[in-house]
Design a protein around this motif. Structure first.
Motif, PDB file in Angstrom:
ATOM      1  N   SER A   1      86.356  18.977 -11.185  1.00  0.00           N
ATOM      2  CA  SER A   1      85.993  19.585  -9.965  1.00  0.00           C
ATOM      3  C   SER A   1      84.658  18.579  -9.287  1.00  0.00           C
ATOM      4  CB  SER A   1      85.835  20.727  -9.748  1.00  0.00           C
ATOM      5  OG  SER A   1      86.248  21.540 -10.211  1.00  0.00           O
ATOM      6  N   VAL A   2      83.878  18.331 -10.107  1.00  0.00           N
ATOM      7  CA  VAL A   2      82.320  17.552 -10.812  1.00  0.00           C
ATOM      8  C   VAL A   2      82.899  16.198 -10.081  1.00  0.00           C
ATOM      9  CG1 VAL A   2      80.284  16.739 -11.175  1.00  0.00           C
ATOM     10  CG2 VAL A   2      81.237  19.321 -10.998  1.00  0.00           C
TER      11      VAL A   2
ATOM     12  N   SER B   1      86.014  10.526  -5.469  1.00  0.00           N
ATOM     13  CA  SER B   1      86.761  10.868  -4.101  1.00  0.00           C
ATOM     14  C   SER B   1      85.141  10.312  -2.856  1.00  0.00           C
ATOM     15  CB  SER B   1      86.602  12.339  -3.524  1.00  0.00           C
ATOM     16  OG  SER B   1      85.305  13.235  -3.738  1.00  0.00           O
ATOM     17  N   ALA B   2      84.287  10.741  -3.462  1.00  0.00           N
ATOM     18  CA  ALA B   2      82.666   9.934  -2.906  1.00  0.00           C
ATOM     19  C   ALA B   2      83.006   8.350  -3.226  1.00  0.00           C
ATOM     20  CB  ALA B   2      81.530  10.489  -3.042  1.00  0.00           C
ATOM     21  N   THR B   3      83.160   7.842  -4.245  1.00  0.00           N
ATOM     22  CA  THR B   3      82.745   6.325  -5.084  1.00  0.00           C
ATOM     23  C   THR B   3      84.278   5.734  -3.738  1.00  0.00           C
ATOM     24  OG1 THR B   3      82.614   7.288  -6.931  1.00  0.00           O
ATOM     25  CG2 THR B   3      82.539   5.059  -6.814  1.00  0.00           C
TER      26      THR B   3
ATOM     27  N   ALA C   1      86.430  15.099 -10.031  1.00  0.00           N
ATOM     28  CA  ALA C   1      86.838  14.872  -8.261  1.00  0.00           C
ATOM     29  C   ALA C   1      86.017  14.388  -7.435  1.00  0.00           C
ATOM     30  CB  ALA C   1      87.683  15.980  -8.362  1.00  0.00           C
ATOM     31  N   VAL C   2      85.124  15.510  -7.022  1.00  0.00           N
ATOM     32  CA  VAL C   2      83.923  15.235  -6.328  1.00  0.00           C
ATOM     33  C   VAL C   2      83.228  14.070  -5.859  1.00  0.00           C
ATOM     34  CG1 VAL C   2      81.977  15.201  -5.001  1.00  0.00           C
ATOM     35  CG2 VAL C   2      83.496  17.308  -6.229  1.00  0.00           C
ATOM     36  N   PHE C   3      82.904  13.417  -7.385  1.00  0.00           N
ATOM     37  CA  PHE C   3      82.645  12.100  -7.542  1.00  0.00           C
ATOM     38  C   PHE C   3      83.171  11.264  -7.555  1.00  0.00           C
ATOM     39  CE2 PHE C   3      78.810  14.127 -10.141  1.00  0.00           C
ATOM     40  CZ  PHE C   3      77.734  14.212  -9.864  1.00  0.00           C
TER      41      PHE C   3
END
Length: 123
Positions: free
Chosen positions: A10-11, A17-19, A13-15
């Motif tokens: 999950s972490v 998607s932000a990139t 995926a968040v990083f």
């Protein structure tokens, strides 16, 4: 699945998607039509550019604001009473503030020290 693996994925995926969002192309609508910086300049702006010594090819609102800022800073440097470079504390006020802060922080430190000295060790 294992709970730590789900959290780690999950972490990640968040990083990622932000990139991915930051890699998208950015709109440059504020810089004029067709890439020409003069396309949006008004007559008043062109006259002000002439007064400020800015070339017509570089005449933009940002260039005018930057030149005004430079003039204002130079005016403040030449007249220190206007604010730039004026000391905040005058004379002995600095030592008074240092003494008050030293008393406050010293009192808190002393309170922690004496409170810790009087504590009984756990048995």
């Amino acid at each position: 699945m294992n709970k730590p693996i789900v959290v780690a994925l999950s972490v990640l995926a968040v990083f990622f998607s932000a990139t991915a969002v930051s890699a998208l192309p950015v709109a440059h609508a504020q810089y004029g039509v067709g890439g020409s910086p003069v396309a949006g300049a008004t007559k008043e702006q062109l006259q002000e550019c002439d007064q400020l010594g800015i070339a017509k090819s570089e005449c933009t609102e940002n260039a005018i604001l930057a030149k005004r800022r430079i003039i204002a800073v130079q005016d403040n440097v030449n007249n220190p009473d206007k604010g730039s470079g004026t000391n905040y504390f005058q004379g002995s006020e600095t030592w008074i503030y240092i003494g008050v802060l030293g008393a406050i922080f010293g009192g808190v430190a002393a309170a922690f020290f004496f409170r810790g000295r009087g504590a009984t060790p756990p048995s």
